[in-house]
Enzyme design. Structure first.
Site, PDB file in Angstrom:
ATOM      1  N   HIS A 192      -5.624 -28.915 -25.126  1.00 55.30           N
ATOM      2  CA  HIS A 192      -6.498 -28.565 -26.147  1.00 55.30           C
ATOM      3  C   HIS A 192      -6.846 -29.901 -27.043  1.00 55.30           C
ATOM      4  O   HIS A 192      -8.262 -30.261 -26.995  1.00 55.30           O
ATOM      5  CB  HIS A 192      -6.110 -27.446 -27.102  1.00 55.30           C
ATOM      6  CG  HIS A 192      -7.017 -27.389 -28.043  1.00 55.30           C
ATOM      7  ND1 HIS A 192      -7.971 -26.061 -27.964  1.00 55.30           N
ATOM      8  CD2 HIS A 192      -7.475 -27.529 -29.307  1.00 55.30           C
ATOM      9  CE1 HIS A 192      -8.803 -25.761 -29.104  1.00 55.30           C
ATOM     10  NE2 HIS A 192      -8.230 -26.906 -29.812  1.00 55.30           N
ATOM     11  N   GLU A 193      -5.883 -30.432 -27.445  1.00 58.16           N
ATOM     12  CA  GLU A 193      -6.263 -31.569 -28.374  1.00 58.16           C
ATOM     13  C   GLU A 193      -6.879 -32.889 -27.577  1.00 58.16           C
ATOM     14  O   GLU A 193      -7.533 -33.506 -27.854  1.00 58.16           O
ATOM     15  CB  GLU A 193      -5.240 -31.945 -29.328  1.00 58.16           C
ATOM     16  CG  GLU A 193      -4.491 -31.019 -30.213  1.00 58.16           C
ATOM     17  CD  GLU A 193      -5.500 -30.363 -31.022  1.00 58.16           C
ATOM     18  OE1 GLU A 193      -6.591 -31.052 -31.413  1.00 58.16           O
ATOM     19  OE2 GLU A 193      -5.382 -29.356 -31.491  1.00 58.16           O
ATOM     20  N   HIS A 232     -10.446 -32.489 -27.033  1.00 55.28           N
ATOM     21  CA  HIS A 232     -11.167 -33.140 -28.267  1.00 55.28           C
ATOM     22  C   HIS A 232     -11.048 -34.862 -27.946  1.00 55.28           C
ATOM     23  O   HIS A 232     -11.918 -35.292 -28.450  1.00 55.28           O
ATOM     24  CB  HIS A 232     -10.306 -32.667 -29.505  1.00 55.28           C
ATOM     25  CG  HIS A 232     -10.562 -31.301 -29.977  1.00 55.28           C
ATOM     26  ND1 HIS A 232     -11.990 -31.041 -30.083  1.00 55.28           N
ATOM     27  CD2 HIS A 232      -9.743 -30.437 -30.240  1.00 55.28           C
ATOM     28  CE1 HIS A 232     -11.988 -29.546 -30.499  1.00 55.28           C
ATOM     29  NE2 HIS A 232     -10.694 -29.171 -30.665  1.00 55.28           N
ATOM     30  N   GLU A 241     -15.313 -27.795 -29.884  1.00 53.30           N
ATOM     31  CA  GLU A 241     -14.472 -26.853 -29.185  1.00 53.30           C
ATOM     32  C   GLU A 241     -14.843 -26.588 -27.850  1.00 53.30           C
ATOM     33  O   GLU A 241     -13.802 -26.121 -27.160  1.00 53.30           O
ATOM     34  CB  GLU A 241     -14.458 -25.544 -30.261  1.00 53.30           C
ATOM     35  CG  GLU A 241     -13.640 -24.875 -30.306  1.00 53.30           C
ATOM     36  CD  GLU A 241     -12.230 -25.200 -30.930  1.00 53.30           C
ATOM     37  OE1 GLU A 241     -12.111 -26.309 -31.724  1.00 53.30           O
ATOM     38  OE2 GLU A 241     -11.178 -24.451 -30.648  1.00 53.30           O
TER      39      GLU A 241
END
Lengths: 501, 501
Positions: free
Chosen positions: B264-265, B268, B294
């Site tokens: 997830h990170e 980003h 997101e």
């Protein structure tokens, strides 16, 4: 009206200190593991922060406020008064030099450091000579703009050690030369040889780290207000008294290097951790001068952690960590290995006794550079001659000689003497403490913290509220007196090498 | 004249970005290991940097320059034009609210977060109610100053997702409700049960770290332009495209948590690493909106790394790292464990299917808060009713209900919907890619980088040069269409739970 001006003045300084903080954090981040690709932006950012800091200092409002406040000095509180003196100096230094010349100089500095690196790699001073010449010309011109009293070099000395002059340093180094040079000679000729083979074996890096942390705890560095990390060159960085960081580096075959780097940087760190927090963001919440700062690092590194009494207490811990290497080594032997005298080419590898001789060489050359018209091409010969005279060594190549330090490539003239002054201050302060209680006795009992508390109260707390000579006078009751340092060296090394005192 | 104004305007924005950078570095340092005692100063510094940033934005010169440039829009280059639009919005937002109210509001936010923490610890909403009420009142008043079109909540939505409105979100969530609520119900009633016992065993933290680094490399995160560290809550931080950092945290019994936090990170991070570096220091060198940001993190976390095809390729590596736990577990079983549906109270622990229902609850409540005069004391009951309706659960206490998120204690209203939008955008983008090539085929061959390159070109590169809806239109050929997301969920979870589609 007065209060309005004071507020505006102090706000400007506070804002500058935010830029300084941001710059420090940026540097810390870069030195301790910032990403590779992020480097160029960080350099750019650093330049921008310096620019903003300059703008906050040199402007018409500041000029007017400084003048106004200088007319009301008697009505100012002590902190504002000291801020005024320090700010005036910076203001004059910056504003007297034309901005274009500052920029050209900055550009030259950046280039010069790169050229210096290459020249050092090739051990060829001639590659660097022209850059050095131009850097010196710039600094001479700047000294001209800024003015000087007595000797042009005094202006540069004062940048790092407020109030220091050529006259004082000439006397200081003369005393050092008279004592140290013959002492080194006597040690070289002595039949006593110190064995340090056991500190050249393989020491696990993990255990070296453990030891570095341990010694920092013992001397009183506060890990809740700081941290220990690794970087290529050890350094300390005080963001504020609650956040003072230090770095060390580790090499398997050099356990003493990391240990003494920790003690040294720890000394700088303890100093800044104990400045009065009320001075935060005033520009005064830092060490009083380069020399006083160095006196604290040297005090911990040498006066404490290279002393016989320290090793009587502490050696057991090292032995327990490295039983295989040290099982047959006594604390006396370890102490002596930490103090082996061996004249060498490289300043940063020098032993405690010969260290200040390396500084003397640099001082004498810098002084001459700013006195007259010495040709830079003559510098390597001059350097080598002095090394022969003071250390008894023949310099084989420029990388082991005149090219070894980064300082001159940044036009950092006037800084070197503070290293030797730090050593001398440390001994002078130790002599004062010994009048109150015996440092050795405290060390033998592992009560380092009591010594640290003394330094906190007498020196650290006041930050840069006072000038270095004022601090020395306040703390020791007299100005710089090299005799404490030379006596300390004579005493210590005569004993180790069994010389007649 | 025009060029003079453009330069002045862009310099001001550049200077603001330096403050932002310094603030980010300060935050990073704090979150990843800054010293404990240094905390309070860091908070103060952060406030000062925000203040300077405000001063650079809201002043007469900026007001004049904005007006002047707005009269010459046609003569501006594309980047300056976009900077102008974004700066005008910030300028109006800040300048329309009286400074005293901003300060009172900031103070209340700080207090409210502390009170919220205590209320959450005691699971007692009543402790927090009054603060929440005052935060809402402030935001309502601010919306009044700032103005709104259609619905007052629109102004807040637009802060995080430029152009987003209640009308659009009502339609969006209606579509989600119609699909997801019955799907969850069907899964609860299904006889198929997913076994995830093997991902609740003890997984060595060292190996979890290895895996996190590995998956980041596989998906295309560039470690030369970033770093992976640990912090209490995972986050990503882009200082600039060459320096985008991410954090994860590790718990021995939750191997999936660290793995998916990394993915997830990492999503980003990959986004920000690939923004055009020419946009650096323009305020545009960042993600286009919270929702688009997101969408990238969810794309990597869910669309890629929670897919069957991904696990066909990747599972072997996990099995090799943890052979004792996983020797009898197939990639299919592991894939299913990563996608087990289990309605739960806490949003951040939700599975992929129920996640957006958690957001819907928050959206509906926020909308009502800004529509009318709902009494904050009624909120817990309202919250619990919705949880029952959408997730089928009875909330036992406020800490597992309305007090679980920090957002409202910071008066962050309008932000939550971007999480659900991100999910939907991700599916819509995936559908577009699948028209060009099969994502699953690439994943099965371990060719994640080809997918990443597609995203780099089509989305990441442009930073925030475009609005979110423009990006969606450009990339997928249509505006937000929830059907891609609901179809994706139906397809995936019907298959896992063996439901009739």
């Amino acid at each position: 009206m007065l209060n309005v001006v004071i507020d505006r003045f102090r706000n400007a300084i506070e804002k500058r200190s935010v830029f300084t903080y941001a710059g420090s954090l940026n540097y810390w981040d870069m030195a301790t593991g910032g990403s590779e690709k992020g480097m160029s932006f960080r350099a750019k950012l650093q330049g921008m922060l310096t620019g903003y800091s300059y703008e906050m200092l040199v402007n018409e409002q500041m000029e007017a406020d400084l003048k106004f406040l200088e007319g009301k000095v008697d009505e100012l509180d002590e902190v504002t008064r000291r801020m005024l003196v320090k700010t005036r100096k910076s203001y004059d230094d910056y504003s007297k030099i034309p901005k274009e010349e500052v920029e050209a100089f900055s550009k030259l500095q950046l280039e010069a450091e790169q050229v210096w690196e290459k020249a050092k790699d090739k051990a060829d001073f001639s590659m660097f000579a022209d850059y050095l010449k131009r850097l010196i010309e710039f600094q001479k011109k700047f000294v001209g703009y800024r003015g000087y009293e007595g000797h042009p070099y005094n202006t540069l000395l004062d940048d790092y050690e407020e109030g220091m002059t050529v006259d004082k340093l000439d006397e200081f180094f003369a005393e050092l030369k008279t004592t140290i040079v013959p002492l080194v000679k006597a040690i070289n000729e002595s039949s006593v040889k110190v064995d340090d083979s056991f500190v050249r074996k393989s020491y696990s890096i993990e255990k070296q780290k453990e030891l570095a942390e341990d010694v920092l705890n013992v001397i009183g560095y506060d890990f809740n207000a700081g941290m220990l990390k690794e970087s290529v060159h050890p350094f300390s960085m005080g963001l504020n008294p609650n956040d003072v960081r230090i770095t060390v580096n580790y090499h398997e075959n050099e356990p003493l290097a990391s240990f003494y780097a920790a003690a040294h940087e720890g000394g700088h760190g303890i100093y800044e951790q104990n400045v009065n927090t009320e001075l935060m963001m005033t520009g005064l919440c830092e060490g009083a001068s380069s020399g006083i700062h160095e006196s604290q690092s040297r005090f911990y590194e040498n006066v404490l952690c290279r002393s016989e009494a320290f090793w009587e207490y502490y050696y057991q811990r090292v032995q327990n960590l490295f039983p295989e290497i040290l099982k047959d080594v006594s604390s006396q032997e370890y102490y002596k290995a930490c103090n082996k005298v061996a004249p060498s080419f490289i300043r940063i590898e020098a032993d405690e006794l010969t260290y200040s001789l390396h500084i003397m060489i640099r001082y004498e050359i810098e002084k001459e550079l700013f006195s007259g018209d010495i040709d830079v091409n003559e510098l390597p010969a001059l350097w080598n001659k002095k090394v022969k005279e003071y250390l008894g060594l023949d310099v084989p190549s420029d990388d082991l000689g005149i090219l070894q330090d980064v300082h001159w490539s940044n036009a950092l003239f006037g800084y070197f003497p503070t290293y030797a002054l730090g050593n001398a201050y440390a001994s002078q302060i130790a002599a004062t403490i010994n009048k109150e209680f015996s440092i050795d006795e405290k060390l033998r009992k592992g009560q380092c913290m009591e010594i640290t508390k003394w330094l906190n109260d007498k020196i650290h707390n006041m930050g840069s509220m006072k000038k270095p000579d004022e601090i020395l006078e306040l703390v020791t009751g007299e100005g710089l007196n090299a005799k404490y340092y030379t006596d300390y060296l004579k005493e210590k090394f005569s004993s180790i090498y069994d010389l007649q005192k």
